[in-house]
Motif scaffolding. Structure first.
Motif, PDB file in Angstrom:
ATOM      1  N   LEU A   1      -2.388  10.241   8.335  1.00  0.00           N
ATOM      2  CA  LEU A   1      -2.511   9.485   7.080  1.00  0.00           C
ATOM      3  C   LEU A   1      -2.489   7.981   7.356  1.00  0.00           C
ATOM      4  O   LEU A   1      -3.306   7.222   6.836  1.00  0.00           O
ATOM      5  CB  LEU A   1      -1.369   9.882   6.137  1.00  0.00           C
ATOM      6  CG  LEU A   1      -1.378   9.208   4.776  1.00  0.00           C
ATOM      7  CD1 LEU A   1      -2.675   9.481   4.026  1.00  0.00           C
ATOM      8  CD2 LEU A   1      -0.198   9.692   3.951  1.00  0.00           C
ATOM      9  N   LYS A   2      -1.584   7.548   8.219  1.00  0.00           N
ATOM     10  CA  LYS A   2      -1.504   6.103   8.511  1.00  0.00           C
ATOM     11  C   LYS A   2      -2.800   5.641   9.197  1.00  0.00           C
ATOM     12  O   LYS A   2      -3.322   4.574   8.902  1.00  0.00           O
ATOM     13  CB  LYS A   2      -0.257   5.774   9.338  1.00  0.00           C
ATOM     14  CG  LYS A   2       1.046   5.996   8.519  1.00  0.00           C
ATOM     15  CD  LYS A   2       2.184   5.144   8.978  1.00  0.00           C
ATOM     16  CE  LYS A   2       3.525   5.525   8.352  1.00  0.00           C
ATOM     17  NZ  LYS A   2       3.885   4.816   7.140  1.00  0.00           N
TER      18      LYS A   2
ATOM     19  N   HIS B   1      10.029  -2.175   9.937  1.00  0.00           N
ATOM     20  CA  HIS B   1      10.748  -0.973   9.475  1.00  0.00           C
ATOM     21  C   HIS B   1      12.020  -1.357   8.716  1.00  0.00           C
ATOM     22  O   HIS B   1      12.955  -1.912   9.314  1.00  0.00           O
ATOM     23  CB  HIS B   1      11.100  -0.101  10.705  1.00  0.00           C
ATOM     24  CG  HIS B   1      12.058   1.008  10.393  1.00  0.00           C
ATOM     25  ND1 HIS B   1      13.153   1.290  11.179  1.00  0.00           N
ATOM     26  CD2 HIS B   1      12.093   1.904   9.368  1.00  0.00           C
ATOM     27  CE1 HIS B   1      13.813   2.312  10.661  1.00  0.00           C
ATOM     28  NE2 HIS B   1      13.195   2.702   9.565  1.00  0.00           N
TER      29      HIS B   1
ATOM     30  N   SER C   1       3.120   3.245  -3.355  1.00  0.00           N
ATOM     31  CA  SER C   1       4.113   2.711  -4.305  1.00  0.00           C
ATOM     32  C   SER C   1       5.273   3.673  -4.545  1.00  0.00           C
ATOM     33  O   SER C   1       5.792   3.777  -5.644  1.00  0.00           O
ATOM     34  CB  SER C   1       3.430   2.369  -5.630  1.00  0.00           C
ATOM     35  OG  SER C   1       2.923   3.557  -6.195  1.00  0.00           O
TER      36      SER C   1
ATOM     37  N   GLN D   1      -5.759   6.870   8.806  1.00  0.00           N
ATOM     38  CA  GLN D   1      -6.797   6.812   7.778  1.00  0.00           C
ATOM     39  C   GLN D   1      -6.632   5.550   6.913  1.00  0.00           C
ATOM     40  O   GLN D   1      -7.587   4.813   6.667  1.00  0.00           O
ATOM     41  CB  GLN D   1      -6.635   8.078   6.920  1.00  0.00           C
ATOM     42  CG  GLN D   1      -7.646   8.279   5.845  1.00  0.00           C
ATOM     43  CD  GLN D   1      -7.109   9.297   4.821  1.00  0.00           C
ATOM     44  OE1 GLN D   1      -6.487  10.308   5.179  1.00  0.00           O
ATOM     45  NE2 GLN D   1      -7.309   9.006   3.558  1.00  0.00           N
TER      46      GLN D   1
ATOM     47  N   ILE E   1       0.865  -1.189   0.000  1.00  0.00           N
ATOM     48  CA  ILE E   1       0.000   0.000   0.000  1.00  0.00           C
ATOM     49  C   ILE E   1       0.898   1.234   0.000  1.00  0.00           C
ATOM     50  O   ILE E   1       1.563   1.516   0.999  1.00  0.00           O
ATOM     51  CB  ILE E   1      -0.924   0.001   1.251  1.00  0.00           C
ATOM     52  CG1 ILE E   1      -1.707  -1.314   1.341  1.00  0.00           C
ATOM     53  CG2 ILE E   1      -1.848   1.209   1.249  1.00  0.00           C
ATOM     54  CD1 ILE E   1      -2.677  -1.565   0.197  1.00  0.00           C
TER      55      ILE E   1
HETATM   56  P1  NAI Z   1       7.185   8.124  -0.664  1.00  0.00           P
HETATM   57  O1  NAI Z   1       6.709   9.513  -0.501  1.00  0.00           O
HETATM   58  O2  NAI Z   1       8.298   7.826  -1.620  1.00  0.00           O
HETATM   59  O3  NAI Z   1       5.948   7.189  -1.090  1.00  0.00           O
HETATM   60  C1  NAI Z   1       4.700   7.225  -0.451  1.00  0.00           C
HETATM   61  C2  NAI Z   1       3.623   6.781  -1.431  1.00  0.00           C
HETATM   62  O4  NAI Z   1       2.380   6.649  -0.726  1.00  0.00           O
HETATM   63  C3  NAI Z   1       3.382   7.787  -2.570  1.00  0.00           C
HETATM   64  O5  NAI Z   1       3.458   7.116  -3.816  1.00  0.00           O
HETATM   65  C4  NAI Z   1       1.972   8.305  -2.307  1.00  0.00           C
HETATM   66  O6  NAI Z   1       1.234   8.608  -3.502  1.00  0.00           O
HETATM   67  C5  NAI Z   1       1.346   7.116  -1.575  1.00  0.00           C
HETATM   68  N1  NAI Z   1       0.180   7.464  -0.768  1.00  0.00           N
HETATM   69  C6  NAI Z   1      -0.084   8.614  -0.111  1.00  0.00           C
HETATM   70  N2  NAI Z   1      -1.284   8.526   0.508  1.00  0.00           N
HETATM   71  C7  NAI Z   1      -1.781   7.297   0.241  1.00  0.00           C
HETATM   72  C8  NAI Z   1      -2.982   6.621   0.581  1.00  0.00           C
HETATM   73  N3  NAI Z   1      -3.924   7.202   1.329  1.00  0.00           N
HETATM   74  N4  NAI Z   1      -3.170   5.356   0.119  1.00  0.00           N
HETATM   75  C9  NAI Z   1      -2.225   4.776  -0.659  1.00  0.00           C
HETATM   76  N5  NAI Z   1      -1.081   5.372  -1.031  1.00  0.00           N
HETATM   77  C10 NAI Z   1      -0.852   6.620  -0.582  1.00  0.00           C
HETATM   78  O7  NAI Z   1       7.537   7.608   0.803  1.00  0.00           O
HETATM   79  P2  NAI Z   1       8.610   6.478   1.207  1.00  0.00           P
HETATM   80  O8  NAI Z   1       9.958   7.093   1.327  1.00  0.00           O
HETATM   81  O9  NAI Z   1       8.420   5.308   0.327  1.00  0.00           O
HETATM   82  O10 NAI Z   1       8.141   6.145   2.712  1.00  0.00           O
HETATM   83  C11 NAI Z   1       7.051   5.282   2.996  1.00  0.00           C
HETATM   84  C12 NAI Z   1       7.163   4.830   4.456  1.00  0.00           C
HETATM   85  O11 NAI Z   1       8.395   4.117   4.637  1.00  0.00           O
HETATM   86  C13 NAI Z   1       7.159   5.966   5.481  1.00  0.00           C
HETATM   87  O12 NAI Z   1       6.488   5.558   6.646  1.00  0.00           O
HETATM   88  C14 NAI Z   1       8.655   6.143   5.768  1.00  0.00           C
HETATM   89  O13 NAI Z   1       8.906   6.706   7.032  1.00  0.00           O
HETATM   90  C15 NAI Z   1       9.118   4.689   5.711  1.00  0.00           C
HETATM   91  N6  NAI Z   1      10.557   4.530   5.454  1.00  0.00           N
HETATM   92  C16 NAI Z   1      11.188   5.345   4.558  1.00  0.00           C
HETATM   93  C17 NAI Z   1      12.572   5.213   4.351  1.00  0.00           C
HETATM   94  C18 NAI Z   1      13.271   6.105   3.375  1.00  0.00           C
HETATM   95  O14 NAI Z   1      14.500   6.187   3.450  1.00  0.00           O
HETATM   96  N7  NAI Z   1      12.580   6.753   2.445  1.00  0.00           N
HETATM   97  C19 NAI Z   1      13.357   4.185   5.070  1.00  0.00           C
HETATM   98  C20 NAI Z   1      12.562   3.332   5.936  1.00  0.00           C
HETATM   99  C21 NAI Z   1      11.200   3.513   6.118  1.00  0.00           C
END
Ligand code: NAI
Length: 312
Positions: free
Chosen positions: A95-96, A139, A8, A98, A6
């Motif tokens: 957001l999480k 995580h 991408s 929701q 969920i």
């Molecule tokens: P990102 O911003 O690259 O991707 C998030 C995606 O979620 C976007 O494609 C967005 O359109 C989608 N999205 C937003 N609202 C949504 C909804 N209601 N339903 C479905 N999709 C939705 O973020 P990223 O970097 O992939 O991070 C995701 C999670 O992973 C976060 O919790 C982050 O803290 C965690 N994380 C991130 C790391 C990083 O280095 N970027 C490392 C480890 C964990």
């Protein structure tokens, strides 16, 4: 096994490649439907590149792995029939909450729902859910395709078998999970990481070392050692066992540790600007993307070396 992802973005794409590499079918869902198509394209390009660079995971060809991953613009369709769900939406409690509430009605008794959350425990956003006993945090560390650690963090009501099955699944796809007994701020990895960054920041601010020398200290000193043995085993090996280490060095370590200062607040922009100007002379801001690719190539090479050493 069907895996549902969920969100991408960066992390959702990484999880998709990891699970497909182990032969699972993966469905990616995103609130922004064009993002799903973009993610599928990026995944296909990455997997083909990894194959040509010799760092593709698993036994299947890149094109076979690509064929295991599909996209969906419908959450219910994405979750339908999935045994494991990895949530990867941005790090925001609201957001999480929701997204988890939306998923709740589709969660079955044999489904596990894991959040990729970097610092929010599930207890902060699953409170009202009927199926909260089947949720937890898993995580990853960026880039998850080349850095295998995953922190499994159960919430207060997570069933023990949900944590155990998550650990087994993640091990089976080639990740290296650790399981915390309960939620705590920063989980484990970031508690350690922040204590390192804090001390680096203080040493730089005190003028003890240049930014380049601080990074060199990790890359050439602690980093290589910690790639193979952790801090506790280091103590064990650096004396005749850890008890002997404590007898010999505990007082000295305590004396040094007592001089460590309370954590600095890194909203100290002048210091950040000084560090950035030094770092930018080696890696200018416009070359960050290239440098990230360089980092990933090196992490891939290290992962491959560690696998070869394990096989011997
Ligand atoms: P990102 O911003 O690259 O991707 C998030 C995606 O979620 C976007 O494609 C967005 O359109 C989608 N999205 C937003 N609202 C949504 C909804 N209601 N339903 C479905 N999709 C939705 O973020 P990223 O970097 O992939 O991070 C995701 C999670 O992973 C976060 O919790 C982050 O803290 C965690 N994380 C991130 C790391 C990083 O280095 N970027 C490392 C480890 C964990």
């Amino acid at each position: 096994m069907k895996i549902a992802i969920i969100g991408s973005g960066l992390i959702g794409q990484s999880w998709a490649m990891i699970f497909a590499g182990a032969g699972h079918t993966v469905t990616l869902y995103d609130i922004v439907s064009e993002q799903v198509s973009k993610a599928l394209e990026t995944i296909a390009t990455n997997l083909k590149n990894y194959e040509s660079q010799g760092c593709l995971r698993g036994q299947l060809t890149a094109s076979r792995q690509v064929s295991l991953i599909t996209g969906s613009s419908d959450m219910q369709e994405c979750l339908n029939g999935a045994s494991y769900v990895q949530e990867c939406v941005p790090e925001s409690v609201d957001l999480k909450r929701q997204v988890f509430n939306q998923m709740d009605m589709y969660i079955t008794e044999d489904m596990i729902v894991a959040s990729s959350s970097s610092c929010l425990g599930v207890s902060q956003f699953v409170g009202e859910m009927k199926n909260k006993h089947r949720t937890l945090v898993a995580h990853p560390v960026n880039p998850p395709y080349f850095v295998p650690l995953v922190e499994i963090v159960p919430g207060p009501w997570t069933l023990p078998e949900v944590s155990q099955q998550t650990r087994t699944l993640l091990e089976s796809v080639g990740q290296a999970p650790v399981t915390l007994s309960k939620e705590c701020p920063g989980f484990a990895l970031n508690r350690i990481q922040y204590s390192i960054i804090n001390e680096c920041w203080c040493m730089y601010k005190d003028g003890l070392l240049s930014a380049a020398d601080i990074d060199k200290l990790m890359v050439n000193g602690l980093g290589p050692r910690y790639a193979f043995i952790g801090p506790l085993e280091t103590m064990h090996l650096n004396a005749d066992g850890i008890v002997d280490y404590c007898k010999r060095y505990a007082q000295g370590a305590y004396n040094v540790s007592s001089t460590l200062t309370p954590p600095p607040i890194m909203y100290d922009i002048p210091t950040a600007e000084n560090v950035q100007s030094e770092l930018s002379s080696a890696v200018p801001l416009e070359q960050l993307l290239e440098r990230r690719k360089w980092r990933d190539r090196h992490l891939a090479a290290l992962a491959s070396l560690k696998n070869q050493l394990k096989e011997k």
